[in-house]
Scaffold this active site. Structure first.
Site, PDB file in Angstrom:
ATOM      1  N   GLU A   1     -20.116 -11.322 -16.285  1.00 10.24           N
ATOM      2  CA  GLU A   1     -21.169 -10.392 -15.863  1.00 10.24           C
ATOM      3  C   GLU A   1     -22.558 -10.949 -16.160  1.00 10.24           C
ATOM      4  OE1 GLU A   1     -21.557 -10.663 -19.391  1.00 10.24           O
ATOM      5  OE2 GLU A   1     -19.940  -9.213 -19.450  1.00 10.24           O
TER       6      GLU A   1
ATOM      7  N   HIS B   1     -23.492 -11.156 -28.943  1.00 11.90           N
ATOM      8  CA  HIS B   1     -22.253 -11.613 -28.301  1.00 11.90           C
ATOM      9  C   HIS B   1     -22.186 -13.138 -28.180  1.00 11.90           C
ATOM     10  CE1 HIS B   1     -20.999  -7.583 -27.447  1.00 11.90           C
ATOM     11  NE2 HIS B   1     -22.017  -7.340 -26.635  1.00 11.90           N
TER      12      HIS B   1
END
Length: 343
Positions: free
Chosen positions: A118, A160
């Protein structure tokens, strides 16, 4: 509280994110920062300054050198290969494939260094990522020099990002760099408290075998929420790091009273350990109306959470992470900061 912010975050603005089987405008977009800035000014929190130039030494000490070269050169390689759109990973190594051989072709290289497709890259992504970590570094220096706290309005976010992979809108792990800088400046024990809805998989991976940095994450259970493959409660560290990784996964619909219990437990363990400095991965996507999360916190709950964190009385750096209900992201972020200062 001093606030560090850089306009260069605008250089990173992919036009597409793959979500629900279609391309949409990314949830992580420049306007998120504008809402935070506007709210800071409404609340008269105007000690906002630009960061010092990025210091690559702390970044290079933590991250894979090949990965950093990739981030810096990916756009030029992508365009030189004749690719017309943004950088989006289309091929990734799966079970049974080589994880130890990096392709020469840029399409393969992108997949090797990406763990979530994404997240797109553009011409300005590298510069924006450097400005983000520069903001975090400047905030750390302020606190190391005696300020009780500072807020790095980082974009893109960081928690992340691992030592050698990007994803979840993150490229360089700002909070991890700050924690390592606290260690280098003399703190023997540093804690990272991640209150973003999504598990800080990158931060966990970076410190999983270390006993000098304690990591605590409050997040959506990985059975139901990104990043899916990490963040279970039985992930407690390995080797020297055993017992220094604390995960608090919670199910869909979690209300504040349950979330608060996890927060209080993490605070108690960090305090009992004797942490000398605190880094807060400040995501506000636990909010009830966040479009890609499923907790049920109200805006006032973030004030209470900030107050509880503030009672720890630790030198603290806040690094901005997620929060995608854009019209509320400023309110919720500033509520945490004001609660912290009122503790």
């Amino acid at each position: 509280m001093k606030i560090i912010y850089c306009e260069d975050h605008r250089l990173h603005f992919p036009q597409a994110e793959l979500s629900g089987g279609q391309f949409v405008t990314p949830f992580e977009r420049p306007s998120r920062v504008e809402y935070v800035l506007n709210r800071l000014k409404e609340r008269k929190l105007t000690q906002i300054s630009a960061p010092d130039p990025v210091d690559m030494k702390p970044v290079q000490a933590l991250l894979d050198p090949g990965y950093l070269i990739f981030l810096e050169t990916a756009w030029d390689e992508w365009k030189a290969a004749g690719m017309e759109g943004e950088i989006i990973a289309a091929n990734v190594p799966a079970r049974g494939m080589h994880m130890d051989r990096i392709p020469d072709n840029i399409d393969g290289k992108v997949g090797y260094y990406c763990h979530a497709s994404e997240t797109a890259m553009t011409q300005g992504t590298w510069a924006a990522a450097l400005s983000s970590v520069a903001s975090a570094q400047t905030a750390q220096r302020l606190v190391a020099d005696g300020a009780d706290s500072a807020f790095a309005l980082c974009r893109p976010p960081g928690h992340h990002a691992t030592a050698d992979q990007y994803g979840g809108y993150c490229f360089i792990n700002n909070a991890a760099v700050v924690a390592d800088m606290f260690r280098a400046s003399g703190a023997e024990k540093v804690a990272i408290l991640d209150i973003d809805f999504h598990h800080g998989n990158g931060t966990q991976a970076l410190f999983y075998d270390r006993s000098d940095v304690m990591f605590a994450s409050l997040h959506g259970a990985p059975q139901d929420a990104y990043p899916y493959y990490l963040g279970y409660a039985d992930e407690t560290g390995v080797g020297a790091g055993e017992g220094f990784n604390l995960n608090y996964p919670m199910p869909p619909g979690t209300p504040y009273d349950v979330w608060r219990e996890a927060l209080d437990d993490s605070i108690a363990k960090i305090s009992a350990w004797g942490a000398e400095a605190l880094v807060v991965s400040l995501g506000v996507d636990a909010y009830k109306e966040d479009p890609i999360s499923f907790f049920k916190l109200e805006s006032d709950d973030f004030t209470d959470a900030g107050r509880r964190i503030g009672r720890m009385k630790l030198p603290t750096v806040f690094c901005m992470e997620g929060g995608y209900a854009v019209e509320a992201v400023g309110i919720n972020t500033v509520n945490v900061l004001e609660g912290f200062k009122d503790a």
